[in-house]
Design a protein around this motif. Sequence first.
Motif, mmCIF file in Angstrom:
data_model
loop_
_atom_site.group_PDB
_atom_site.id
_atom_site.type_symbol
_atom_site.label_atom_id
_atom_site.label_comp_id
_atom_site.label_asym_id
_atom_site.label_seq_id
_atom_site.Cartn_x
_atom_site.Cartn_y
_atom_site.Cartn_z
ATOM 1 N N PRO A 22 56.473 -13.147 14.920
ATOM 2 C CA PRO A 22 57.427 -12.043 14.776
ATOM 3 C C PRO A 22 57.206 -10.841 14.108
ATOM 4 C CG PRO A 22 57.277 -14.414 13.658
ATOM 5 C CD PRO A 22 56.297 -14.327 14.704
ATOM 6 N N LEU A 23 58.113 -10.290 14.708
ATOM 7 C CA LEU A 23 57.919 -8.521 14.116
ATOM 8 C C LEU A 23 58.552 -8.730 13.376
ATOM 9 C CD1 LEU A 23 57.326 -5.951 15.208
ATOM 10 C CD2 LEU A 23 59.616 -5.873 16.006
ATOM 11 N N VAL A 24 57.766 -7.558 12.077
ATOM 12 C CA VAL A 24 57.811 -7.367 10.578
ATOM 13 C C VAL A 24 58.613 -5.703 10.704
ATOM 14 C CG1 VAL A 24 56.870 -6.731 8.160
ATOM 15 C CG2 VAL A 24 55.546 -8.388 9.985
ATOM 16 N N LEU A 25 59.602 -5.764 10.132
ATOM 17 C CA LEU A 25 61.344 -4.649 10.163
ATOM 18 C C LEU A 25 60.598 -4.167 9.428
ATOM 19 C CD1 LEU A 25 64.147 -7.121 11.357
ATOM 20 C CD2 LEU A 25 62.474 -5.170 12.823
ATOM 21 N N SER A 26 60.247 -4.488 7.905
ATOM 22 C CA SER A 26 60.442 -3.517 6.606
ATOM 23 C C SER A 26 58.820 -4.807 5.796
ATOM 24 C CB SER A 26 61.642 -2.963 5.695
ATOM 25 O OG SER A 26 62.234 -4.175 5.919
ATOM 26 N N GLY A 27 58.758 -3.222 4.578
ATOM 27 C CA GLY A 27 57.980 -4.686 3.724
ATOM 28 C C GLY A 27 56.511 -5.400 4.198
ATOM 29 N N GLY A 28 55.757 -5.631 3.006
ATOM 30 C CA GLY A 28 54.930 -5.938 3.093
ATOM 31 C C GLY A 28 53.572 -5.559 2.757
ATOM 32 N N LYS A 29 52.228 -5.311 3.043
ATOM 33 C CA LYS A 29 51.495 -4.470 2.568
ATOM 34 C C LYS A 29 49.938 -4.387 3.884
ATOM 35 C CE LYS A 29 51.824 -4.108 -2.927
ATOM 36 N NZ LYS A 29 50.817 -3.973 -3.684
ATOM 37 N N SER A 30 50.028 -3.545 3.921
ATOM 38 C CA SER A 30 48.474 -3.665 5.383
ATOM 39 C C SER A 30 47.177 -3.992 4.893
ATOM 40 C CB SER A 30 48.971 -2.417 6.076
ATOM 41 O OG SER A 30 47.974 -2.402 7.017
ATOM 42 N N ILE A 31 46.460 -4.995 5.564
ATOM 43 C CA ILE A 31 45.252 -5.590 5.181
ATOM 44 C C ILE A 31 44.624 -5.284 6.206
ATOM 45 C CG2 ILE A 31 46.549 -7.202 3.528
ATOM 46 C CD1 ILE A 31 45.694 -9.151 5.279
ATOM 47 N N GLU B 187 52.399 1.437 2.482
ATOM 48 C CA GLU B 187 51.735 1.477 1.118
ATOM 49 C C GLU B 187 49.860 0.605 1.526
ATOM 50 O OE1 GLU B 187 53.385 -1.299 -2.978
ATOM 51 O OE2 GLU B 187 54.400 -0.663 -0.696
ATOM 52 N N GLN B 188 49.145 0.693 0.761
ATOM 53 C CA GLN B 188 47.832 -1.152 1.329
ATOM 54 C C GLN B 188 47.719 -0.850 0.097
ATOM 55 O OE1 GLN B 188 45.230 1.739 3.255
ATOM 56 N NE2 GLN B 188 46.690 1.243 5.843
ATOM 57 N N LYS B 189 46.799 -2.362 -0.212
ATOM 58 C CA LYS B 189 46.446 -1.793 -1.170
ATOM 59 C C LYS B 189 45.401 -1.641 -1.524
ATOM 60 C CE LYS B 189 46.162 -5.946 -4.138
ATOM 61 N NZ LYS B 189 47.143 -6.485 -4.823
ATOM 62 N N THR B 190 45.037 -1.304 -2.849
ATOM 63 C CA THR B 190 44.117 0.056 -3.137
ATOM 64 C C THR B 190 42.829 -0.822 -3.454
ATOM 65 O OG1 THR B 190 45.015 0.840 -4.337
ATOM 66 C CG2 THR B 190 43.434 1.363 -4.794
ATOM 67 N N VAL B 191 41.666 -0.436 -2.939
ATOM 68 C CA VAL B 191 40.924 -1.400 -2.753
ATOM 69 C C VAL B 191 39.453 -0.453 -2.529
ATOM 70 C CG1 VAL B 191 39.239 -3.475 -1.134
ATOM 71 C CG2 VAL B 191 41.399 -3.372 -1.349
ATOM 72 N N ASP C 17 39.178 3.426 10.286
ATOM 73 C CA ASP C 17 40.050 3.584 8.844
ATOM 74 C C ASP C 17 40.543 4.582 8.539
ATOM 75 O OD1 ASP C 17 41.184 2.688 6.181
ATOM 76 O OD2 ASP C 17 39.562 3.465 4.973
ATOM 77 N N SER C 18 40.026 5.820 8.880
ATOM 78 C CA SER C 18 41.771 7.113 8.908
ATOM 79 C C SER C 18 42.250 7.022 10.718
ATOM 80 C CB SER C 18 40.723 8.474 9.156
ATOM 81 O OG SER C 18 39.968 8.164 10.682
ATOM 82 N N VAL C 19 42.157 6.497 11.286
ATOM 83 C CA VAL C 19 42.993 6.418 12.815
ATOM 84 C C VAL C 19 44.288 5.217 11.774
ATOM 85 C CG1 VAL C 19 43.617 5.578 15.165
ATOM 86 C CG2 VAL C 19 40.702 7.502 13.778
ATOM 87 N N ILE C 20 43.190 3.534 12.063
ATOM 88 C CA ILE C 20 44.158 2.805 11.337
ATOM 89 C C ILE C 20 45.855 3.427 10.337
ATOM 90 C CG2 ILE C 20 44.717 1.028 9.912
ATOM 91 C CD1 ILE C 20 41.794 0.130 10.966
ATOM 92 N N ILE C 21 44.873 4.140 9.006
ATOM 93 C CA ILE C 21 45.910 4.832 8.774
ATOM 94 C C ILE C 21 47.323 5.562 9.217
ATOM 95 C CG2 ILE C 21 46.357 6.115 6.305
ATOM 96 C CD1 ILE C 21 43.907 4.620 5.191
ATOM 97 N N LYS C 22 46.409 6.359 10.641
ATOM 98 C CA LYS C 22 47.616 7.636 10.288
ATOM 99 C C LYS C 22 48.624 7.043 12.090
ATOM 100 C CE LYS C 22 44.248 10.931 10.667
ATOM 101 N NZ LYS C 22 43.070 11.633 11.538
ATOM 102 N N ILE C 23 47.920 5.686 12.832
ATOM 103 C CA ILE C 23 48.742 4.947 12.963
ATOM 104 C C ILE C 23 50.427 4.348 12.331
ATOM 105 C CG2 ILE C 23 49.022 3.117 14.927
ATOM 106 C CD1 ILE C 23 46.208 3.870 16.140
ATOM 107 N N GLU C 24 49.837 4.053 11.398
ATOM 108 C CA GLU C 24 50.286 2.938 11.272
ATOM 109 C C GLU C 24 51.789 3.333 10.025
ATOM 110 O OE1 GLU C 24 48.134 -1.169 9.987
ATOM 111 O OE2 GLU C 24 48.138 0.406 7.888
ATOM 112 N N GLN C 25 51.282 4.605 9.682
ATOM 113 C CA GLN C 25 52.308 6.169 9.002
ATOM 114 C C GLN C 25 53.028 6.432 10.157
ATOM 115 O OE1 GLN C 25 49.582 8.728 7.721
ATOM 116 N NE2 GLN C 25 49.708 8.089 5.557
ATOM 117 N N LEU C 26 52.170 6.738 11.522
ATOM 118 C CA LEU C 26 53.068 6.744 12.621
ATOM 119 C C LEU C 26 54.368 5.836 13.605
ATOM 120 C CD1 LEU C 26 51.008 8.835 15.106
ATOM 121 C CD2 LEU C 26 52.695 9.528 13.656
ATOM 122 N N GLN C 27 53.742 4.634 12.742
ATOM 123 C CA GLN C 27 54.377 3.701 13.790
ATOM 124 C C GLN C 27 55.560 2.818 12.810
ATOM 125 O OE1 GLN C 27 52.056 0.228 14.362
ATOM 126 N NE2 GLN C 27 51.322 0.651 16.556
#
Length: 311
Positions: A255-264, A303-307, A287-297
């Motif tokens: 299933p496609l996630v429409l909203s919510g949740g924290k990316s891991i 929101e990401q878990k602080t690790v 990691d930097s590219v993943i964050i940029k792509i997720e922000q664009l999508q």
Amino acid sequence: MKRLRYVFICIFILLSTQSVWAINANEVATIDLSMALCLHPKMSLFDFNRIGFYKVEFGLSEEEFNEKTYSLRASAPDRSEELNKLQKELDDLYEERNKISDLYVNIDEEKQKKIDELMSASLAKEKELNDKILDINYQTMNYDLTSPSETRAILEEIEKDIFEAINQVVEEEKYSVVLNSTIPVPYTFTKNYYNSEIYGQGIPGINFMLFYSFLAMNNLASPLDEVPPSRDLINWLELTRYPGTVNLLPMKPYPLVLSGGKSILSSVVKKIYNKYKIKPAIYNVVDSVIIKIEQLQNGKNVEQKTVKYDF
């Protein structure tokens, strides 16, 4: 009795619904599974056009890589004797099939049934022999790539690595649910890995060297007048995220996630890269590219878990 059964069903549904809504939003994780698959180190050796993995090690220069693959193709064993044997079986099969016509003399229902059975078996055997010939010819011409069975095994290993990493992150970060945010595509992965039909029907134009060279880089620091290393990675992800490409990945359309949740996704990729001893500097770019792509999508900051990543 029926009324009592309905009461129990209603209670069960009510309890199930309450348990779902009891999940806190902070306990829901998301991951773009197709991106995780494309970022796996072993995918840097996957030829999307010829559908197989190059039988070379990581970290070669492009010149070394070309020399190694050329040497592999040149070392392909001579299987002409095996091919001649299969061709002889085919010729014998055609000769036997010609004799089936004798059964048409004084044809009756029983003879017709016998003819149908013989023809069905003959055609099935013909396909089996032709598939073997195609497979041998393909493997001889593409001896630098893994065989179909080896390719499927490696893809299964990649999937296993990803789900093991997901389970580790879930356990460490105490998530209750993980949802796949990949856009669903028609599920044809299992159909695309038979011995002969798929060859030559891959995705030409995907330059695997983009990712292979990126992972092999010794120094990711580049002068201002040069293209940053993240550009190759972005190009790779752009090429591998078309529906036709995603179709070749070992992934079902969850299933496609429409909203919510924290990316891991970053956490999962980090665990896989640690397993394959990928350099920390390379992971930092990923990691930097993943964050940029997720922000664009998502059209906003994800929101990401602080690790804290300690290498």
